[in-house]
Design an enzyme around this catalytic site. Structure first.
Site, PDB file in Angstrom:
ATOM      1  N   SER A  30       0.645  42.339 -72.587  1.00  0.00           N
ATOM      2  CA  SER A  30       1.197  43.512 -73.290  1.00  0.00           C
ATOM      3  C   SER A  30       0.226  44.125 -74.282  1.00  0.00           C
ATOM      4  O   SER A  30      -0.242  43.443 -75.185  1.00  0.00           O
ATOM      5  CB  SER A  30       2.419  43.090 -74.114  1.00  0.00           C
ATOM      6  OG  SER A  30       3.561  43.129 -73.353  1.00  0.00           O
ATOM      7  N   HIS A  61       3.281  48.373 -69.153  1.00  0.00           N
ATOM      8  CA  HIS A  61       2.652  47.388 -68.268  1.00  0.00           C
ATOM      9  C   HIS A  61       2.161  48.119 -67.012  1.00  0.00           C
ATOM     10  O   HIS A  61       2.832  48.096 -65.983  1.00  0.00           O
ATOM     11  CB  HIS A  61       3.650  46.304 -67.852  1.00  0.00           C
ATOM     12  CG  HIS A  61       4.100  45.416 -68.973  1.00  0.00           C
ATOM     13  ND1 HIS A  61       3.678  44.112 -69.101  1.00  0.00           N
ATOM     14  CD2 HIS A  61       4.912  45.635 -70.018  1.00  0.00           C
ATOM     15  CE1 HIS A  61       4.230  43.575 -70.180  1.00  0.00           C
ATOM     16  NE2 HIS A  61       4.988  44.477 -70.748  1.00  0.00           N
ATOM     17  N   HIS A  83       7.412  40.095 -64.940  1.00  0.00           N
ATOM     18  CA  HIS A  83       8.042  39.025 -65.704  1.00  0.00           C
ATOM     19  C   HIS A  83       9.316  38.578 -64.996  1.00  0.00           C
ATOM     20  O   HIS A  83       9.972  39.358 -64.300  1.00  0.00           O
ATOM     21  CB  HIS A  83       8.390  39.518 -67.113  1.00  0.00           C
ATOM     22  CG  HIS A  83       7.194  39.916 -67.916  1.00  0.00           C
ATOM     23  ND1 HIS A  83       6.567  41.132 -67.764  1.00  0.00           N
ATOM     24  CD2 HIS A  83       6.498  39.240 -68.869  1.00  0.00           C
ATOM     25  CE1 HIS A  83       5.538  41.190 -68.589  1.00  0.00           C
ATOM     26  NE2 HIS A  83       5.472  40.064 -69.280  1.00  0.00           N
ATOM     27  N   TYR A  85      12.140  38.081 -66.274  1.00  0.00           N
ATOM     28  CA  TYR A  85      13.343  38.786 -66.757  1.00  0.00           C
ATOM     29  C   TYR A  85      13.560  40.120 -66.043  1.00  0.00           C
ATOM     30  O   TYR A  85      14.633  40.719 -66.152  1.00  0.00           O
ATOM     31  CB  TYR A  85      13.275  39.016 -68.276  1.00  0.00           C
ATOM     32  CG  TYR A  85      12.100  39.834 -68.775  1.00  0.00           C
ATOM     33  CD1 TYR A  85      12.025  41.201 -68.552  1.00  0.00           C
ATOM     34  CD2 TYR A  85      11.075  39.233 -69.477  1.00  0.00           C
ATOM     35  CE1 TYR A  85      10.954  41.948 -69.006  1.00  0.00           C
ATOM     36  CE2 TYR A  85       9.992  39.963 -69.936  1.00  0.00           C
ATOM     37  CZ  TYR A  85       9.933  41.312 -69.699  1.00  0.00           C
ATOM     38  OH  TYR A  85       8.868  42.043 -70.131  1.00  0.00           O
ATOM     39  N   GLU A  86      12.558  40.586 -65.301  1.00  0.00           N
ATOM     40  CA  GLU A  86      12.742  41.838 -64.563  1.00  0.00           C
ATOM     41  C   GLU A  86      13.644  41.635 -63.349  1.00  0.00           C
ATOM     42  O   GLU A  86      14.076  42.609 -62.730  1.00  0.00           O
ATOM     43  CB  GLU A  86      11.389  42.396 -64.121  1.00  0.00           C
ATOM     44  CG  GLU A  86      10.559  42.891 -65.311  1.00  0.00           C
ATOM     45  CD  GLU A  86       9.174  43.334 -64.909  1.00  0.00           C
ATOM     46  OE1 GLU A  86       9.056  44.354 -64.221  1.00  0.00           O
ATOM     47  OE2 GLU A  86       8.200  42.646 -65.277  1.00  0.00           O
ATOM     48  N   ALA A 113       1.205  38.334 -75.050  1.00  0.00           N
ATOM     49  CA  ALA A 113       1.665  38.624 -76.402  1.00  0.00           C
ATOM     50  C   ALA A 113       2.718  37.583 -76.736  1.00  0.00           C
ATOM     51  O   ALA A 113       3.493  37.181 -75.868  1.00  0.00           O
ATOM     52  CB  ALA A 113       2.277  40.016 -76.442  1.00  0.00           C
ATOM     53  N   MET A 211       7.141  35.298 -73.003  1.00  0.00           N
ATOM     54  CA  MET A 211       7.947  35.432 -71.782  1.00  0.00           C
ATOM     55  C   MET A 211       7.098  35.424 -70.514  1.00  0.00           C
ATOM     56  O   MET A 211       7.493  35.980 -69.495  1.00  0.00           O
ATOM     57  CB  MET A 211       8.769  36.727 -71.855  1.00  0.00           C
ATOM     58  CG  MET A 211       9.618  36.832 -73.125  1.00  0.00           C
ATOM     59  SD  MET A 211      10.452  38.405 -73.252  1.00  0.00           S
ATOM     60  CE  MET A 211      11.020  38.363 -74.966  1.00  0.00           C
ATOM     61  N   SER A 212       5.936  34.799 -70.570  1.00  0.00           N
ATOM     62  CA  SER A 212       5.043  34.801 -69.397  1.00  0.00           C
ATOM     63  C   SER A 212       4.141  33.569 -69.425  1.00  0.00           C
ATOM     64  O   SER A 212       4.364  32.628 -70.183  1.00  0.00           O
ATOM     65  CB  SER A 212       4.178  36.073 -69.417  1.00  0.00           C
ATOM     66  OG  SER A 212       3.266  36.014 -70.491  1.00  0.00           O
ATOM     67  N   ASN A 235       3.675  39.141 -83.532  1.00  0.00           N
ATOM     68  CA  ASN A 235       4.660  39.155 -84.625  1.00  0.00           C
ATOM     69  C   ASN A 235       4.961  37.714 -85.006  1.00  0.00           C
ATOM     70  O   ASN A 235       4.701  36.800 -84.223  1.00  0.00           O
ATOM     71  CB  ASN A 235       5.962  39.838 -84.152  1.00  0.00           C
ATOM     72  CG  ASN A 235       6.512  39.194 -82.899  1.00  0.00           C
ATOM     73  OD1 ASN A 235       6.073  39.516 -81.785  1.00  0.00           O
ATOM     74  ND2 ASN A 235       7.432  38.255 -83.049  1.00  0.00           N
ATOM     75  N   HIS A 247      10.174  45.726 -79.136  1.00  0.00           N
ATOM     76  CA  HIS A 247       9.117  45.791 -78.124  1.00  0.00           C
ATOM     77  C   HIS A 247       8.005  46.731 -78.595  1.00  0.00           C
ATOM     78  O   HIS A 247       6.815  46.463 -78.378  1.00  0.00           O
ATOM     79  CB  HIS A 247       9.716  46.264 -76.790  1.00  0.00           C
ATOM     80  CG  HIS A 247       8.732  46.355 -75.671  1.00  0.00           C
ATOM     81  ND1 HIS A 247       8.004  45.266 -75.216  1.00  0.00           N
ATOM     82  CD2 HIS A 247       8.333  47.404 -74.914  1.00  0.00           C
ATOM     83  CE1 HIS A 247       7.221  45.648 -74.226  1.00  0.00           C
ATOM     84  NE2 HIS A 247       7.390  46.938 -74.019  1.00  0.00           N
TER      85      HIS A 247
HETATM   86  N1  HPA Z   1       9.263  36.171 -78.674  1.00  0.00           N
HETATM   87  C1  HPA Z   1       9.092  36.179 -77.355  1.00  0.00           C
HETATM   88  N2  HPA Z   1       8.166  36.895 -76.746  1.00  0.00           N
HETATM   89  C2  HPA Z   1       7.372  37.659 -77.504  1.00  0.00           C
HETATM   90  C3  HPA Z   1       7.497  37.707 -78.898  1.00  0.00           C
HETATM   91  C4  HPA Z   1       8.502  36.927 -79.520  1.00  0.00           C
HETATM   92  O1  HPA Z   1       8.671  36.910 -80.746  1.00  0.00           O
HETATM   93  N3  HPA Z   1       6.536  38.559 -79.348  1.00  0.00           N
HETATM   94  C5  HPA Z   1       5.866  39.007 -78.269  1.00  0.00           C
HETATM   95  N4  HPA Z   1       6.362  38.465 -77.145  1.00  0.00           N
END
Ligand code: HPA
Length: 281
Positions: A30, A61, A83, A85-86, A113, A211-212, A235, A247
């Site tokens: 990301s 993406h 991903h 989740y898609e 990310a 998530m990857s 973050n 996001h």
């Molecule tokens: N959690 C899950 N996936 C993420 C996060 C998060 O805080 N930041 C970027 N991808």
């Protein structure tokens, strides 16, 4: 259609467009996709033009394979990934990683990310992934084993190659980057975690959550690739961050980190290439 058959179809589709054989495959996470601009391009293929290749539905993406050289290194970049989740099956999520192996890449360099929860982590940090926790997502090797790729019960005691990790550490030093290290955990998403979940992950020894990456690393190890990975801590994780997570914030942090990230990856890729040339002797 079987997994290997589908992979072969993808491979043929790529080979109809380029005969480029990469040494290293790099997956851009990301907000980090702009790294591909650095490459001396030999070929570019949109995911949608690869027969059977999963295409991402997430904004930000872009879906493209970029083949080319970077400081003499033969590289393929995956600009964007799909991903779990898609809604794709886990075998589709790892199809690109497996395709990289069939294209000839010896190394899979993953980036992503993440949210940080490790001690002293700050938004904008980079973390070298030393190990992972995969228990919260389906194992991508479930189902009939693809014998053409690898063994039924692959060892996972060193997913992230120690030598490659050493090269990335040195590269960070050369770039003046304070590289964090730790354990990455993949969750399915797409919702971010609750503070209670982050508390749980902290107790499990997790330093960054995303998530990857983990399922791709497992599939790549199964297929005999050497794997390394760097996470951009975009973050602080839920409950640690003073603000709700979005996001947009993740993407913006990725974009802000991009110059440092590009320097680190360029240096690391060149270091890995030098290393590969000594291994081949
Ligand atoms: N959690 C899950 N996936 C993420 C996060 C998060 O805080 N930041 C970027 N991808």
């Amino acid at each position: 259609m079987g997994i290997y058959e589908k992979l072969t179809r993808c491979l043929e589709s790529v080979r109809a467009k380029t005969d480029f054989v990469p040494q290293i495959a790099l997956v851009l996470g990301s907000g980090l996709g702009s790294f591909a601009e650095r490459i001396n391009k030999a070929a570019e293929i949109d995911y949608k033009d690869i027969d059977g290749f999963p295409t991402s539905t997430v904004e930000g993406h872009a879906g493209r394979l970029v083949f080319g050289t970077l400081g003499g290194v033969k590289l393929v970049c995956m600009q964007g990934r799909v991903h779990y989740y898609e809604g794709y099956g886990i075998e589709d999520v790892v199809l690109p990683a497996r395709l990289m192996a069939l294209l000839g890449a010896k190394v899979l360099f993953l980036t992503n990310a993440s949210g940080g929860l490790g001690k002293g982590f700050r938004a904008g940090d980079f973390m070298l992934i030393r190990d992972h926790i995969s228990c919260f997502v389906p194992n991508p090797l479930i189902g009939k084993n693809v014998d053409e790729l690898g063994t039924r019960f692959p060892d996972m005691s060193e997913v992230y190659d120690k030598e490659l990790c050493g090269i990335i550490r040195e590269s960070a030093k050369d770039c003046g980057i304070d590289l964090k290290e730790g354990v990455y955990c993949q969750l399915t998403g797409p919702s971010f975690e609750t503070p209670a979940e982050i508390n749980m992950l902290a107790r499990l020894g997790v330093d960054a959550v995303g998530m990857s990456t983990v399922v791709e690393a497992i599939a790549a190890r199964h297929a005999g690739m050497r794997v390394c990975a760097v996470s951009c801590v975009c973050n602080l994780a839920a409950g640690i961050s003073p603000t709700p997570l979005t996001h947009d914030e993740v993407q913006e942090a990725g974009r802000q980190a991009a110059p440092k990230f590009k320097a680190l990856i360029t240096e690391s890729v060149e270091g890995i290439s030098d290393h590969l040339s000594t291994v081949r002797l």
